[in-house]
Design an enzyme around this catalytic site. Structure first.
Site, PDB file in Angstrom:
ATOM      1  N   LYS A  79      82.150  73.992 147.612  1.00 48.14           N
ATOM      2  CA  LYS A  79      81.603  74.675 148.786  1.00 48.14           C
ATOM      3  C   LYS A  79      82.741  75.180 149.663  1.00 48.14           C
ATOM      4  CE  LYS A  79      78.397  73.706 152.637  1.00 48.14           C
ATOM      5  NZ  LYS A  79      77.490  72.690 153.220  1.00 48.14           N
ATOM      6  N   SER A 149      73.095  74.214 154.110  1.00 45.73           N
ATOM      7  CA  SER A 149      74.151  75.204 154.054  1.00 45.73           C
ATOM      8  C   SER A 149      74.883  75.256 152.706  1.00 45.73           C
ATOM      9  CB  SER A 149      75.180  74.919 155.152  1.00 45.73           C
ATOM     10  OG  SER A 149      75.745  73.613 154.987  1.00 45.73           O
ATOM     11  N   SER A 173      71.695  69.654 154.580  1.00 44.11           N
ATOM     12  CA  SER A 173      72.341  70.750 153.865  1.00 44.11           C
ATOM     13  C   SER A 173      72.661  70.463 152.406  1.00 44.11           C
ATOM     14  CB  SER A 173      73.648  71.137 154.575  1.00 44.11           C
ATOM     15  OG  SER A 173      73.388  71.609 155.860  1.00 44.11           O
TER      16      SER A 173
END
Length: 442
Positions: A79, A149, A173
Site C-alpha cells: 500500500k 483505504s 480500511s
C-alpha cells in the site's frame, strides 16, 4: 492452473520443491496485471523489468543457499502509504507525487528479508485517511468500490494480480476491503507489527495488516513476523464456542451483511461449533463515537506538517481536520480515551471457558456503487479501537453478485490462536473453492 492462480501457500510449497520458479510466478502475475489493470487500476507504481530481475536473483539464491525464508519468491503488493527502498511513496497525494524515501518501512523489511519480492505500490485513499480516493475498481464489478483505504491492495489480491499485499487500518480500511474483494485478511493486535515507515493518521489506532487468499496465506506472513504462539496445536470446530455479536451498531446492517453473518453462523453450527448470541456491555455502545473523537484529534496532529508546508495541496477535509484542532473539548477527548481503556480489558475477559472467538460483520453489506465512496467502516471501528486482532473470511454473494464476508475477533495478543481458529472455521464458512474465484472476477 496458471501460477497466478495459486494461493501464496501453494506457490511457496512449489517454489520450495523447485517445481515453480519465482520468475515463472512473477511473469504470470505480470501477465494477469497486463490483462486486468486497465479495468481494475490497482497499482500506483509497477516496474515489470525490475520485478523480473529481482525474481531471477531470488531464484539464484534459492539454488545456491536454499530459500531465504517462509516467503521466498512470493510477490507482495505494498500500500502506497508504506515506505519502500526502491520505489516511490506518493501516499496518493500531490504533495509527494515524486517522493522516494530511500529505505524500507519495517514491515516491508521483514517480508523482503523473509524472501518476498516487492512487486509494486498499490493505490490508496490519500494518506490512507481522506482527500483523494483511489482510482481502483472492484474486480467483481468495476462500477463498485473495492473499499478503502487499502483499495489497491485488496483489489490486487482479489483479482489474482498478486498473492499477498499489505494494508493498514485506522477504522475499517483493511477488513472492509477484504469483504468487498472476496479475500482473507489479518488485522493484527495493535502494536504487534512495527509501524516505522508507515504514514500515520492516528497514532493509537493505525495498524498494519496483510491480505491473502487463504488462512494459510495469512499464517505464512505471520511466521515471517514471528508472531508469538504460532506453534500451538490446531483448533477443532467441534465444541468451539462462538459468540455471535451483532455489535452495538446493528441498526446500520444491510440485508446482505445480515445474511452473511447468519449464514456463517449456521455453517459453523452444522460443523459442530456452539454458536450463541453475544451482547456486549451497554457502555460499549459509546466506542464508535470515541473512535471518531480520537481519530479526528490524532489526525489533527498528523497532518499539521503538510498543512504548514503545502497548504494549497492538502485536501480540504484534511485541512479542516487540522483547523478543528483548537476546538477539541479536552474533557470529551479524555473521556473517549478512558472508555477505550476501560473496555479493552473487559472485552479480553469475555474469553475463556465460555467463549473462544467472536463472529461479527466485516462490512454492512455488498460494496457500494460508485468510486466516490469506499463504504462504511461502522462495523470495524469498535474492534480497531479495542486493539484486538481481526480476521476476515469470505462468506456469501449478495443480491448483486458481489462478495460479502465476515470477521472473527479475539482478545488482544491472541493472534496465533485466532489464526488457528480461523483455519478450522474457514472451510465451513467459505464455501467457494479458491481456484474458482478468479473466474468470477468481471
Amino acid at each position: 492452473m496458471q501460477p497466478y492462480q495459486f494461493t501464496a501457500a501453494e506457490a511457496a510449497r512449489l517454489i520450495r520443491d523447485r517445481r515453480l520458479s519465482c520468475e515463472e510466478l512473477v511473469r504470470s502475475c505480470l501477465d494477469r496485471i497486463a490483462a486486468r489493470e486497465p479495468v481494475v487500476k490497482a497499482w500506483l507504481f509497477l516496474d515489470p523489468d525490475l520485478a523480473i530481475r529481482r525474481a531471477r536473483e531470488l531464484d539464484k539464491r534459492a539454488v545456491q543457499d536454499g530459500p531465504r525464508g517462509p516467503l521466498h519468491g512470493l510477490p507482495f503488493g505494498v500500500k502506497d502509504v508504506i515506505d519502500t527502498l526502491d520505489m516511490p511513496t506518493t501516499q496518493n497525494s500531490p504533495i509527494y507525487e515524486a517522493a522516494r524515501i530511500g529505505r524500507d518501512a519495517a514491515c516491508v523489511g521483514v517480508v523482503r528479508h523473509s524472501g518476498a519480492l516487492i512487486l509494486g505500490k498499490t493505490d490508496t485513499v490519500e494518506f490512507a485517511s481522506g482527500g483523494r480516493k483511489a482510482l481502483t475498481r472492484n474486480p467483481f464489478n468495476p462500477m463498485h468500490t473495492p473499499g478503502g483505504s487499502s483499495s489497491g491492495s485488496g483489489a490486487a489480491v482479489g483479482d489474482f494480480m498478486v498473492p499477498l499485499a499489505f494494508g493498514t487500518q485506522t477504522a475499517g480500511s483493511h477488513i472492509r476491503p477484504a469483504s468487498f474483494n472476496n479475500i482473507y485478511a489479518l488485522k493484527p493486535s495493535w502494536s504487534l507489527v512495527s509501524r516505522e515507515g508507515v504514514r500515520m493518521a492516528a497514532l493509537s489506532l493505525d495498524t498494519v495488516g496483510w491480505f491473502g487468499r487463504s488462512v494459510e496465506d495469512l499464517r505464512l506472513v505471520a511466521e515471517a513476523f514471528r508472531l508469538p504462539g504460532l506453534a500451538q496445536p490446531a483448533a477443532s470446530l467441534k465444541g468451539l464456542r462462538v459468540g455471535l455479536c451483532r455489535s452495538p451498531v446493528w441498526n446500520r446492517i444491510e440485508p446482505a451483511g445480515a445474511a452473511a453473518l447468519e449464514t456463517a453462523a449456521r455453517r459453523l453450527e452444522a460443523a459442530g461449533a456452539i454458536v450463541e448470541p453475544l451482547e456486549l456491555p451497554a457502555h460499549f455502545a459509546g466506542l464508535t463515537a470515541a473512535r471518531e473523537v480520537i481519530g479526528r484529534h490524532e489526525g489533527s496532529a498528523a497532518f499539521l506538517p503538510e498543512y504548514l508546508a503545502a497548504h494549497h495541496l492538502l485536501a480540504a477535509d484534511l485541512r479542516q481536520r487540522v483547523e478543528l484542532r483548537a476546538t477539541y473539548d479536552s474533557a470529551g477527548l479524555l473521556a473517549a480515551y478512558a472508555l477505550a481503556d476501560r473496555c479493552r480489558p473487559e472485552f479480553d475477559a469475555l474469553f475463556g471457558p465460555r467463549l473462544d472467538v467472536v463472529l461479527t460483520p466485516a462490512a454492512p453489506g455488498e460494496a457500494p456503487e460508485g468510486l466516490h465512496t469506499t463504504g462504511d467502516w461502522i462495523f470495524n471501528g469498535i474492534w480497531t479501537l479495542l486493539h484486538v486482532p481481526c480476521l476476515a473470511i469470505p462468506a456469501i454473494r449478495g443480491p448483486r453478485g458481489l462478495p460479502v464476508g465476515i470477521q472473527l475477533v479475539g482478545p488482544r495478543l491472541s493472534d496465533a490462536r485466532l489464526l488457528a481458529i480461523a483455519a478450522a472455521c474457514a472451510p465451513a464458512i467459505d464455501s467457494e473453492p479458491g481456484w474458482a474465484r478468479e473466474t468470477l472476477c468481471r
